[in-house]
Design an enzyme around this catalytic site. Structure first.
Site, mmCIF file in Angstrom:
data_model
loop_
_atom_site.group_PDB
_atom_site.id
_atom_site.type_symbol
_atom_site.label_atom_id
_atom_site.label_comp_id
_atom_site.label_asym_id
_atom_site.label_seq_id
_atom_site.Cartn_x
_atom_site.Cartn_y
_atom_site.Cartn_z
ATOM 1 N N GLY B 10 25.241 43.640 40.860
ATOM 2 C CA GLY B 10 26.463 43.581 41.659
ATOM 3 C C GLY B 10 26.907 44.962 42.061
ATOM 4 N N GLY B 11 27.165 45.127 43.326
ATOM 5 C CA GLY B 11 27.515 46.436 43.870
ATOM 6 C C GLY B 11 28.948 46.525 44.337
ATOM 7 N N GLY B 15 30.674 46.928 39.390
ATOM 8 C CA GLY B 15 29.271 47.297 39.261
ATOM 9 C C GLY B 15 29.049 48.769 39.562
ATOM 10 N N SER B 250 47.420 40.379 53.257
ATOM 11 C CA SER B 250 47.721 41.056 51.995
ATOM 12 C C SER B 250 49.161 40.861 51.545
ATOM 13 C CB SER B 250 47.451 42.545 52.161
ATOM 14 O OG SER B 250 47.976 43.255 51.080
ATOM 15 N N ARG B 297 51.931 35.419 42.557
ATOM 16 C CA ARG B 297 51.223 34.585 43.530
ATOM 17 C C ARG B 297 51.268 33.105 43.187
ATOM 18 N NH1 ARG B 297 46.237 38.794 44.413
ATOM 19 N NH2 ARG B 297 47.436 40.196 45.723
ATOM 20 N N HIS B 364 41.771 32.400 46.164
ATOM 21 C CA HIS B 364 41.656 33.841 46.314
ATOM 22 C C HIS B 364 40.880 34.520 45.190
ATOM 23 C CE1 HIS B 364 42.667 37.824 47.586
ATOM 24 N NE2 HIS B 364 43.402 38.091 46.531
ATOM 25 N N GLU B 402 35.617 40.763 38.231
ATOM 26 C CA GLU B 402 36.076 39.387 38.375
ATOM 27 C C GLU B 402 35.178 38.414 37.619
ATOM 28 O OE1 GLU B 402 36.830 38.191 42.440
ATOM 29 O OE2 GLU B 402 37.415 36.168 41.857
ATOM 30 N N ARG B 412 46.835 36.345 38.018
ATOM 31 C CA ARG B 412 46.678 37.787 38.178
ATOM 32 C C ARG B 412 47.781 38.350 39.062
ATOM 33 N NH1 ARG B 412 44.579 40.826 42.102
ATOM 34 N NH2 ARG B 412 43.503 39.159 43.201
#
Lengths: 205, 650, 248
Positions: B10-11, B15, B250, B297, B364, B402, B412
């Protein structure tokens, strides 16, 4: 820093100084066409016959021109034609290359016609007569005129648009606003030189 | 001894943070990524990253940040980790600043901070409205630097399929699938870090990117890793509707003063701009005077649901509300929110500087993820040298970002995800290296047969997938699965619907076997890979749905109306702290409390007794469904630092 | 109102095979973008002749124009497929892979040359370490605003796709990399590396390969002032040229 970079930078500089300056001077001299044959010939001859003229021309004009031309020809073939991007500056980009090739051909013809030809024929010195007879020749006059008109437009365009790209290449005009100002300045240079040159040529039209 | 190395899968932020830290500590890293790392989903994070730097002199501190985080997550997060993360946050922001992230600045040239949901402080550092992108790029650049130096090797456009386990069940490598050549190979590594992000695609359209299928994480679960808190899926209150994706608007839009409203009159057909102020219902501001538009949220999404579904006040009768920024000047908006406003304008054709945006809630983030471990110190922080930090129950297999479950509890807070991703990546690295250095043998020394056998199994699995020639289109089947999840496992959850959903998912599982592999070529063919991902998504949706079914309470983002404890309007959370104190001292003076409050507190205490626990899903053959499914158990949460108490935001 | 939509897609099975055109007719749905139509083709991969074919492949991720994955040539111009809205495009819609990079398959190309360019211009800050070294340097709002704009580059490739000077046969670094060099030269950490970046840009493939066509700035989806960056780097290398001449 490699030769690739240096040659391009020298070529870019050469396009403005000295070639561009020479072009401006050269076009300025043509205004003497309105002063008649004698004064015109005197002016031209005094430039070409001055003691250092030949060397100066070789160093200041011919060598830079040769370099600029060779670099230009190389550049023209290293790109991709993408007609779907119809932006004005992209059009200018192609016109710059097209005019470059056109002007190169014109300069070759022009040097042959106005310089080497008269030398060989031994008529060097009577520039005014040579030019006006070429323009008024009933058979080839129209062709000569057309070539000159296209050549002059091409050269003036290539120079004034070159001013514009020069300022970007060398980082003189940075922001979009200053780039726009330079572009407007280059339009003015183009218009000024074109008007001046056609006014000059009108003397022998 | 042969050379050791760590595999990072994972980048994204987690990661890359792990890659760069492990490399800094001198160990080589093999970085595997589905896409070129610069295109990872972290780029989608917009609003900012939290850290109590207290630049505005509001008296903010990491301890308050810690409290807000734990409270925002409804006390379901393990507290030492949260505490350590919040204490490291200012340092992480400074680090990212030093690495070249172009954070917005105050007039004096310091980092600027803005407000975000679930807190009353200016705690969120931001780079315009593309903070995730900026952070990711900074890490990408550092990793590229190590790549040039030879310490990091990248294998981009490779998909992680599963872990290679040795005969003791220790992870010694990974099976990867080249998305270009279709070749399946194994790579050797002494530890494998899964930083593969969230599973938004289980819900089809979400604010997640197309790679967020949760496949790698699910694969670990299918191999025996425990999965924690699967049912906690964050629904973001503000997204932009779209046919291919629900683009995020956002929270920073609200952080910068954006106001959420609906017309007071149901079905009002006037244009938003023509509706006078007194006919607008600013429902979040009215219902939550203290936090207003910046409620957490889960609260925001539920209120929008309530307004649109129960009250029928949604814009034009649809599940949409207005998010209004038009009271700000164009210049202010462009400087602070430019990126997201451009996105809105680009995708909807409406200029949010002149007209209120139409937004609605969308899937999300997954608070849940692979179960991971940690070692606290005596002062309730984290022992960075411990090899067990972020390790799953499979030895040598780690999770970060995540993909893990630890930091956000039941919900979160906005701008905490970027923090938790970078934090876990950096924090875990010394421990991972200690783990690797203390192994009895390196992955290179493991018999080749171990790798070959695992590799062969996967090659067979994929060649079987390629032979599938049934009648189901995998992409259509995915849409059907998503439809079920969106309809029944979203904001409001009901047990009967969850049960039918589980049945439905089992049905999808059997229909999966009747899939047609639309493209059987080897070269750059995404279809077999997608069919495998779909299998994993089916299993992950079981984890989510069964977890939701089992958890009979209302906590954080997991809302079951029938188990709402009905907090009295005038109740204050401090009362509960007093109540617990008296109980602990053995002298509960019941008459000192309001009767309704007392009854509520008793309900709350009893509920916590039963449900203040991490849901653990373990894959078992033959338990549910056809071939297998999740077996759910519950595990205690570390609440040693802040005693649980009811949440309240109004 | 239209009820169907035709896509004309230039396909190619692999790097070696030759490209071919295939048409797809799908149902028209208002407010779609190119990606959602490609997704529709996936769910029913049948071409306009009614033949079942392999679904068209493309690369995409974020679908909100920040990851740069889904860049392709749409109706002759380079664009992100996610932000290409059907209602604003001429029909039929023609999709082609980018022409400046090797095609992998269908609409997927290999853009690793762009990432290699980022290595060449050393687009990073050389950090002393990732431990706690306190806050970074303060920075004025005006500098931040300039740098922020430059840092939005997502290496999508629009600038180089539209650039007539960037071809498969040369090694021009392109506007994106030049812009990144400018970005990191603004960041005042380590002057050595600034000089090294300029050295790279003063070689074949560097800044002198720019032909001032200025298509880059026109097509940049993030409106990054690329020509300004090119001019700025032009100025920096001019200065360095001067320094080199008189230092040597």
């Amino acid at each position: 820093m490699d030769s690739h970079f240096i040659l391009r930078r020298i070529s870019s500089l050469a396009g403005i100084v000295p070639i561009g300056l020479f072009l401006v001077y050269h076009l300025y001299m043509q205004l003497y066409l309105h002063s008649g044959a004698e004064i015109y010939n005197n002016e031209v001859n005094s430039f070409y016959d001055s003691p250092l003229a030949t060397w100066a021309l070789i160093i200041v004009v011919y060598i830079p021109l040769l370099l600029h031309s060779i670099m230009g020809v190389i550049l023209v073939f290293d790109n991709k034609i993408q007609p779907s991007y119809t932006y004005f500056s992209h059009l200018l980009y192609w016109l710059q290359r097209l005019s470059g090739i056109g002007v190169l051909l014109f300069i070759i013809a022009h040097i042959w016609n106005a310089k080497l030809g008269p030398w060989i024929e031994g008529t060097w010195g009577t520039h005014f007569e040579h030019l006006s007879s070429g323009f008024t020749d009933p058979e080839t006059g129209m062709i000569t005129k057309t070539v000159y008109v296209l050549g002059v437009i091409g050269a003036v365009f290539h120079f004034s648009n070159g001013l514009n790209t020069f300022c970007m290449t060398w980082g003189i005009a940075l922001t979009p606003t200053s780039q726009k100002r330079v572009r407007i300045f280059s339009y003015l240079v183009f218009i000024f030189l074109i008007v001046s040159t056609f006014y000059a040529l009108s003397a022998i039209w | 001894m042969s050379k050791q190395r760590v595999i990072v899968v994972g980048g994204g932020l987690a990661g890359l943070a792990a890659t760069m830290k492990v490399a800094e500590l001198g160990m080589s890293v093999l970085l595997i990524s589905f896409l070129p790392v610069k295109r990872s989903h972290s780029v989608c994070a917009q609003g900012g990253i939290n850290g109590a730097v207290n630049i505005k002199g509001e008296g903010d501190s990491p301890e308050i940040h810690f409290y807000d985080t734990v409270k925002g997550g409804d006390f379901l997060a393990n507290q030492p980790l949260c505490k350590d993360m919040c204490h490291q946050a200012p340092y992480i922001i400074n680090l990212m600043d030093r690495l070249g992230v172009n954070f917005n600045r105050t007039p004096e040239g310091n980092l600027d901070f803005r407000r975000f949901g679930g807190t009353l402080y200016h705690r969120t550092a931001f780079a315009g409205a593309t903070t995730g992108q900026q952070l990711l790029y900074a890490l990408d650049e550092q990793v590229r630097h190590y790549e040039v130096q030879g310490l990091v090797e990248k294998m981009e456009l490779h998909e992680y399929l599963g872990a290679v386990l040795n005969n003791e069940g220790r992870c010694v490598g990974a099976v990867i699938n080249s998305l270009r050549t279709g070749e399946i190979i194994t790579v050797k590594g002494d530890a494998v870090i899964l930083a593969t992000g969230g599973p938004g695609l289980v819900y089809g359209r979400s604010t997640n990117s197309t790679v967020c299928t949760g496949t790698a994480v699910t694969s670990a679960y299918l191999q025996g890793a425990k999965y924690g808190n699967g049912e906690f899926i964050q629904i973001h209150p503000s997204a932009i509707p779209g046919r291919d994706k629900l683009r995020l608007m956002s929270e920073s839009a609200r952080g910068e003063g954006g106001r959420v409203w609906v017309p007071r009159k149901a079905g009002d057909s006037r244009k938003a701009k023509d509706i006078p102020d007194k006919e607008r219902f600013y429902f979040l501001e009215e219902r939550y005077p203290l936090y207003g538009n910046l409620v957490p949220r889960d609260v925001g999404a539920r209120e929008i649901y309530d307004i649109c579904v129960n009250e029928g006040l949604g814009v034009k009768g649809e599940m949409k509300v207005y998010l209004d920024l038009t009271h700000h000047t164009q210049e202010f908006l462009d400087r602070r929110l430019g990126g997201i406003l451009e996105t809105y304008e680009k995708f909807t054709g409406v200029d949010p500087r002149n007209e209120p945006m139409e937004i609605f809630p969308a899937v999300h983030y997954s608070m849940g993820g692979i179960w991971t471990d940690y070692t606290p110190t005596v002062d309730g922080l984290i022992d960075y040298q411990s090899p067990s930090n972020q390790m799953t129950n499979i030895k040598g297999l780690y999770a970060a970002g995540e993909a893990d479950y630890q930091y956000h509890g039941g919900n979160r807070l906005g701008a905490n995800s970027l923090l938790s991703c970078i934090y876990t990546g950096l924090m875990m690295s010394p421990g991972v290296i200690n783990y690797v250095n203390n192994l009895p043998e390196t992955a290179e020394d493991i018999p080749q047969k171990t790798f070959d056998d695992t590799c062969r199994q996967w090659q067979e699995k994929f060649s079987n997938i390629k032979k599938m020639n049934g009648s189901e289109n995998p992409y259509s089947l995915h849409r059907e699965l998503a439809e079920q999840m969106i309809t029944n496992v979203l904001i409001v959850r009901q047990n009967n619907k969850l049960e039918t959903t589980l049945d439905k998912i089992n049905e999808f599982e059997s229909r999966w076997k009747n899939i047609a592999c639309l493209d059987t070529s080897d070269w750059s063919n995404p279809v077999p890979s997608f069919i495998n991902q779909l299998w994993n998504m089916i299993h992950l949706s079981k984890v989510i749905t069964k977890g939701a079914l089992m958890r009979d309470e209302f906590r954080g983002s997991h809302y079951k109306p029938e188990f709402d404890l009905e907090q009295p309007d005038d109740f204050q959370p401090d009362t509960y702290v007093e109540f617990e104190k008296q109980k602990a001292n053995g002298g509960l003076n019941e008459s000192a409390f309001d009767k309704q409050h007392l009854a509520y507190m008793k309900r709350y205490a009893a509920n916590n007794e039963k449900w203040l626990k991490t849901t653990i899903a373990e894959y078992k053959n033959g338990t549910t469904g056809l071939e297998g499914g999740p077996e759910i158990s519950f595990e205690d949460v570390d609440t040693s630092l802040i005693s649980p108490r009811p949440r309240k935001y109004n | 109102m239209l009820d169907t939509l035709t896509f004309k897609i230039k396909r190619q099975n692999n790097a070696e095979s030759s490209p071919y055109w295939e048409n797809f007719v799908i149902q028209y749905i208002p407010n779609s973008n190119v990606i959602s139509c490609l997704m529709d083709i996936q769910t029913n991969p049948v071409n306009s002749k009614g033949e079942k074919v392999a679904p068209v492949v493309w690369q995409s991720n974020c679908l909100e124009e920040v990851c740069g994955s889904c860049t392709m040539v749409i109706n002759g111009k380079v664009h992100q497929a996610c932000s290409a809205l059907i209602d604003k495009l001429e029909k039929p819609i023609i999709l082609e892979p980018m022409s400046k990079f090797p095609v992998i398959r269908d609409l997927i190309v290999d853009r690793s040359r762009m990432f290699d360019a980022l290595k060449k211009v050393q687009a990073w800050v050389s950090a002393d370490g990732y431990h706690d070294l306190g806050p970074g340097d303060s920075q004025s709002q005006s500098v931040q605003e300039v740098a922020y704009k430059l840092s939005e580059c997502m290496t999508c490739g629009c600038c180089v796709e539209a650039c007539p000077q960037y071809t498969k046969d040369n090694n021009f670094l392109g506007a994106a990399a030049i812009n990144q060099a400018r970005l990191f030269n603004i960041h005042q950490k380590g002057n050595d590396i600034t000089e090294q970046r300029l050295d790279t840009l003063m070689q074949e493939g560097g800044i002198s390969d720019c032909g001032n066509a200025q298509n880059c700035v026109e097509v940049c989806p993030k409106s990054i002032p690329l020509t300004e960056s090119i001019a700025e780097i032009g100025r920096q290398v001019s200065g360095k040229l001067w320094r080199n001449i008189f230092k040597a």
